[in-house]
Design a protein around this motif. Sequence first.
Motif, mmCIF file in Angstrom:
data_model
loop_
_atom_site.group_PDB
_atom_site.id
_atom_site.type_symbol
_atom_site.label_atom_id
_atom_site.label_comp_id
_atom_site.label_asym_id
_atom_site.label_seq_id
_atom_site.Cartn_x
_atom_site.Cartn_y
_atom_site.Cartn_z
ATOM 1 N N ILE A 139 -46.603 -57.312 68.753
ATOM 2 C CA ILE A 139 -45.973 -57.926 69.915
ATOM 3 C C ILE A 139 -46.625 -57.404 71.196
ATOM 4 C CG2 ILE A 139 -43.792 -58.247 68.689
ATOM 5 C CD1 ILE A 139 -42.663 -55.825 70.172
ATOM 6 N N ALA A 140 -46.637 -58.245 72.213
ATOM 7 C CA ALA A 140 -47.269 -57.872 73.482
ATOM 8 C C ALA A 140 -46.451 -56.804 74.192
ATOM 9 C CB ALA A 140 -47.408 -59.098 74.367
ATOM 10 N N ILE B 36 -52.627 -54.468 75.162
ATOM 11 C CA ILE B 36 -51.937 -53.493 74.311
ATOM 12 C C ILE B 36 -50.853 -54.197 73.508
ATOM 13 C CG2 ILE B 36 -50.493 -51.422 74.222
ATOM 14 C CD1 ILE B 36 -53.236 -50.700 75.096
ATOM 15 N N GLU B 37 -50.998 -54.179 72.183
ATOM 16 C CA GLU B 37 -49.995 -54.750 71.296
ATOM 17 C C GLU B 37 -49.305 -53.648 70.506
ATOM 18 O OE1 GLU B 37 -51.237 -59.285 70.233
ATOM 19 O OE2 GLU B 37 -52.100 -57.721 68.955
ATOM 20 N N LEU B 38 -48.032 -53.857 70.232
ATOM 21 C CA LEU B 38 -47.232 -52.882 69.495
ATOM 22 C C LEU B 38 -46.957 -53.393 68.095
ATOM 23 C CD1 LEU B 38 -44.610 -52.210 72.316
ATOM 24 C CD2 LEU B 38 -46.778 -51.007 71.921
ATOM 25 N N MET B 39 -47.180 -52.540 67.105
ATOM 26 C CA MET B 39 -46.877 -52.907 65.726
ATOM 27 C C MET B 39 -45.409 -52.628 65.442
ATOM 28 S SD MET B 39 -48.209 -51.155 62.220
ATOM 29 C CE MET B 39 -47.341 -51.469 60.681
ATOM 30 N N VAL B 40 -44.720 -53.634 64.913
ATOM 31 C CA VAL B 40 -43.332 -53.499 64.483
ATOM 32 C C VAL B 40 -43.270 -53.869 63.011
ATOM 33 C CG1 VAL B 40 -40.960 -54.302 64.781
ATOM 34 C CG2 VAL B 40 -42.452 -54.052 66.781
ATOM 35 N N THR C 242 -39.398 -52.793 74.604
ATOM 36 C CA THR C 242 -40.065 -54.050 74.271
ATOM 37 C C THR C 242 -39.752 -54.456 72.840
ATOM 38 O OG1 THR C 242 -41.859 -53.617 75.843
ATOM 39 C CG2 THR C 242 -42.322 -55.174 74.062
ATOM 40 N N ALA C 243 -39.738 -53.475 71.926
ATOM 41 C CA ALA C 243 -39.415 -53.760 70.526
ATOM 42 C C ALA C 243 -37.957 -54.166 70.369
ATOM 43 C CB ALA C 243 -39.732 -52.542 69.660
ATOM 44 N N VAL C 244 -37.055 -53.497 71.096
ATOM 45 C CA VAL C 244 -35.642 -53.882 71.058
ATOM 46 C C VAL C 244 -35.491 -55.341 71.493
ATOM 47 C CG1 VAL C 244 -33.353 -53.517 72.044
ATOM 48 C CG2 VAL C 244 -34.756 -51.545 71.429
#
Length: 332
Positions: free
Chosen positions: A19-20, A26-30, A120-122
Amino acid sequence: MASSGAMSNRTIKTEDFWIASDTPGIELMVRNKRLSSSENFSAERTILMVHGATFPLESLFDVELDGFSFLDFMASHGYDVYAVNVRGYGGSTRPPEMEQPADHHPPLVRTETGVQDFGTAVDFILKRNNLSNINVFGMSWGGTVAGAYTSRNNDRVNKLVLVAPQWVSSKPIPLDPGGQIGSYRLVPIEAMKTRWLNAAPEDKRTDLLPEGWFEKWADATIASDPSSQTHTPPSIRATNGPIQDVREYWTLGKKLYEPKELSVPVLLVHAEWDIDVPIDSAKALFSGITGAPYKSWVEIGEGTHMVMLEKNRLQVFHAVLQFLDQEYIPAR
């Protein structure tokens, strides 16, 4: 990307998302795990986890020991389980400064950046599942991230779980090696075994990690950083922003957030031999949680800071499960 695994004959579905973040590029892995037979989950049955200052989610929450990981355990008990890697860790994008020598830049990924990535993940989970709040979980530095986020966003959190949470300490904090630090550090994985076991009394070290567990953990940890094999011995990169915060906050008696501002139920889990978070430090945090509807403390005997990967890990797993399973109806 999806794959399947099994625990107790119940099939678990795994999905990884990128996710952005709030930073271009920069992308975040969830990672998400849930029973494949279930699609819709309530807020009470949804949880997001965040890792500590050194090791990513793949290394802390999703190593299969005795055939299952912590993520598997929670999913098999009917939870929609998510875990996020803050930028610079595991499958998330590493800031471009991490591709350069560490002494070329100041410490990367301060706690405030971790809180932003966690938020951002939430938001991603709330939108994806059409929920207004979820349970959140943080280990070690992740306890600071999840705690700080919750203190500012109680309305988005159902319950908060803290395992070995970082807090103010009058004692030296082992995370800080001393001396000048750059943007990141190299962590040799094989050397971790001695540091890990040395936290336990000498006569208890041989059975702290069942046979083969360290090797499985080491393989997963090395695999989490694509550059690990380019170093001798194999090493992962870990950002130094959390260490800079140790120096500017925790060892100076300064808090990064106010525990009295937590207004959701809180579980704190601590282990007997944790030298990274001494018991006095954990007690200070726990006593400061004065605004929660209720709070619980679970002390695990014969465990270190890495208790979630040791012989007594199921005590932690069941403590978390029991806390989350307990019905909680917020006051209106």
